[in-house]
Design an enzyme around this catalytic site. Structure first.
Site, PDB file in Angstrom:
ATOM      1  N   HIS A   1       3.997  -3.619  -1.274  1.00 47.18           N
ATOM      2  CA  HIS A   1       4.914  -2.616  -0.693  1.00 47.18           C
ATOM      3  C   HIS A   1       5.430  -1.649  -1.759  1.00 47.18           C
ATOM      4  O   HIS A   1       5.555  -2.002  -2.928  1.00 47.18           O
ATOM      5  CB  HIS A   1       6.060  -3.262   0.100  1.00 47.18           C
ATOM      6  CG  HIS A   1       7.076  -4.007  -0.704  1.00 47.18           C
ATOM      7  ND1 HIS A   1       7.462  -5.294  -0.441  1.00 47.18           N
ATOM      8  CD2 HIS A   1       7.822  -3.632  -1.782  1.00 47.18           C
ATOM      9  CE1 HIS A   1       8.387  -5.668  -1.302  1.00 47.18           C
ATOM     10  NE2 HIS A   1       8.623  -4.685  -2.128  1.00 47.18           N
TER      11      HIS A   1
ATOM     12  N   GLU B   1       6.060  -2.022   4.191  1.00 46.97           N
ATOM     13  CA  GLU B   1       5.381  -3.321   4.141  1.00 46.97           C
ATOM     14  C   GLU B   1       3.944  -3.197   4.658  1.00 46.97           C
ATOM     15  O   GLU B   1       3.630  -2.233   5.378  1.00 46.97           O
ATOM     16  CB  GLU B   1       6.148  -4.323   5.013  1.00 46.97           C
ATOM     17  CG  GLU B   1       7.551  -4.667   4.507  1.00 46.97           C
ATOM     18  CD  GLU B   1       7.553  -5.630   3.305  1.00 46.97           C
ATOM     19  OE1 GLU B   1       6.568  -5.668   2.553  1.00 46.97           O
ATOM     20  OE2 GLU B   1       8.565  -6.320   3.126  1.00 46.97           O
TER      21      GLU B   1
ATOM     22  N   ASP C   1       3.395  -8.044  -2.259  1.00 51.94           N
ATOM     23  CA  ASP C   1       2.501  -7.788  -1.119  1.00 51.94           C
ATOM     24  C   ASP C   1       2.005  -6.337  -1.114  1.00 51.94           C
ATOM     25  O   ASP C   1       1.395  -5.890  -0.155  1.00 51.94           O
ATOM     26  CB  ASP C   1       3.208  -8.126   0.205  1.00 51.94           C
ATOM     27  CG  ASP C   1       4.443  -7.267   0.456  1.00 51.94           C
ATOM     28  OD1 ASP C   1       4.778  -6.418  -0.404  1.00 51.94           O
ATOM     29  OD2 ASP C   1       5.077  -7.429   1.519  1.00 51.94           O
TER      30      ASP C   1
ATOM     31  N   ASP D   1      15.397   3.167  -0.572  1.00 50.40           N
ATOM     32  CA  ASP D   1      15.653   2.238   0.525  1.00 50.40           C
ATOM     33  C   ASP D   1      17.033   1.593   0.445  1.00 50.40           C
ATOM     34  O   ASP D   1      17.726   1.706  -0.570  1.00 50.40           O
ATOM     35  CB  ASP D   1      14.561   1.144   0.569  1.00 50.40           C
ATOM     36  CG  ASP D   1      14.147   0.653  -0.823  1.00 50.40           C
ATOM     37  OD1 ASP D   1      14.935   0.841  -1.761  1.00 50.40           O
ATOM     38  OD2 ASP D   1      13.046   0.096  -0.949  1.00 50.40           O
TER      39      ASP D   1
HETATM   40  C1  F6R Z   1      13.306  -1.219  -4.349  1.00 47.70           C
HETATM   41  C2  F6R Z   1      11.963  -1.050  -3.853  1.00 47.70           C
HETATM   42  C3  F6R Z   1      10.957  -2.146  -3.884  1.00 47.70           C
HETATM   43  C4  F6R Z   1      10.784  -2.761  -5.261  1.00 47.70           C
HETATM   44  C5  F6R Z   1       9.773  -3.904  -5.205  1.00 47.70           C
HETATM   45  C6  F6R Z   1       9.583  -4.564  -6.561  1.00 47.70           C
HETATM   46  O1  F6R Z   1      14.046  -0.020  -4.183  1.00 47.70           O
HETATM   47  O2  F6R Z   1      11.680   0.014  -3.401  1.00 47.70           O
HETATM   48  O3  F6R Z   1       9.721  -1.625  -3.451  1.00 47.70           O
HETATM   49  O4  F6R Z   1      10.356  -1.777  -6.159  1.00 47.70           O
HETATM   50  O5  F6R Z   1      10.185  -4.860  -4.284  1.00 47.70           O
HETATM   51  O6  F6R Z   1      10.766  -5.201  -6.912  1.00 47.70           O
HETATM   52  P1  F6R Z   1      10.981  -5.785  -8.377  1.00 47.70           P
HETATM   53  O7  F6R Z   1      11.041  -4.632  -9.282  1.00 47.70           O
HETATM   54  O8  F6R Z   1      12.301  -6.501  -8.288  1.00 47.70           O
HETATM   55  O9  F6R Z   1       9.833  -6.694  -8.635  1.00 47.70           O
END
Ligand code: F6R
Length: 236
Positions: free
Chosen positions: A138, A143, A136, A67
């Protein structure tokens, strides 16, 4: 589904980097699906160490990231392209022209999304997809929603995601409100999926996603249907 619980983030990271390194060792021209955020930093350090020790060669590897924020240029230190350059690409011998991150500044985002999916197909799919998980549920920036979206697409970030990611920005107002994310088709099409989660605050969502019902309201729950998924969770 293989669910592994370990005590520390260091253990989680060394297991995760060993799994990715073994994929590259057995197939030097692997396509690695990569993630950003705090969770993979230790995994990337492990891969960098393996490269420095001469254990892994990334010269034939292609990477494709999940992403990117809308509106952040590659030289913006909060963009995911910048994150990848800083935390991994500049420290291993991957070919820069074989690293792909969605372009969040593309004039035609729909076209960018279509081309991203075409790229994944033309690469023959992803050999191993590394994932974190949002509070959440994702994965990538898929989302919670009424449906699982298959294609790469533009998303409005959930207020809880904006709040969670504000820690990386000087103010919550600076967090982009939209992102481009690989869809569930790209993720579920990966030959292997490796999801890492650490910290007590992730315990509840990990339980919901992997031991609860499969629902687009908890996007990561779709991984229960993947034939080769490893989840590594550490409390600390
Ligand atoms: C980032 C991504 C997100 C993160 C998620 C957890 O490329 O795809 O899905 O993996 O937001 O983020 P952290 O690791 O910072 O808790």
């Amino acid at each position: 589904m293989l669910y592994i619980e370990v005590e520390t983030y260091e253990e989680l990271s060394s297991k995760a980097s060993e799994i990715i390194a073994s994929v590259v060792k057995s197939k030097p021209e692997s396509v690695l699906g990569l993630a950003t955020g705090s969770s993979p930093l230790g995994t990337y350090d492990g891969l960098i160490r393996a490269y420095n020790n001469g254990e892994v060669d990334f010269s034939k590897v292609t990477t494709i990231n999940l992403d990117e924020y809308i509106g952040l240029t590659p030289d913006n230190d909060q963009s995911y392209r910048y994150f990848m350059e800083t935390n991994l690409f500049s420290k291993i011998n991957v070919r820069k022209d074989l690293t792909f991150v969605p372009d969040g500044c593309a004039e035609d985002i729909e076209n960018e999304c279509r081309e991203y999916d075409e790229r994944i197909s033309s690469l023959g799919g992803i050999d191993i997809q590394l994932l974190g998980i949002g509070l959440d549920g994702h994965i990538g920036f898929n989302e919670p929603c009424d449906v699982f979206v298959k294609e790469t697409h533009l998303v409005d970030l959930d207020p809880s995601t904006i709040e969670a990611n504000a820690r990386f920005f000087s103010s919550i107002d600076d967090v982009p409100k939209q992102a481009v994310t690989m869809g569930m088709g790209g993720i579920m099409g990966a030959k292997k999926v490796l999801l890492i989660a650490n910290g007590k605050n992730k315990a509840e969502i990990v339980k919901k996603a992997f031991f609860g019902p499969i629902t687009p309201n908890v996007p990561a729950s779709i991984l229960q249907l993947h034939p080769d998924v490893t989840i590594i969770y550490s409390k600390n």
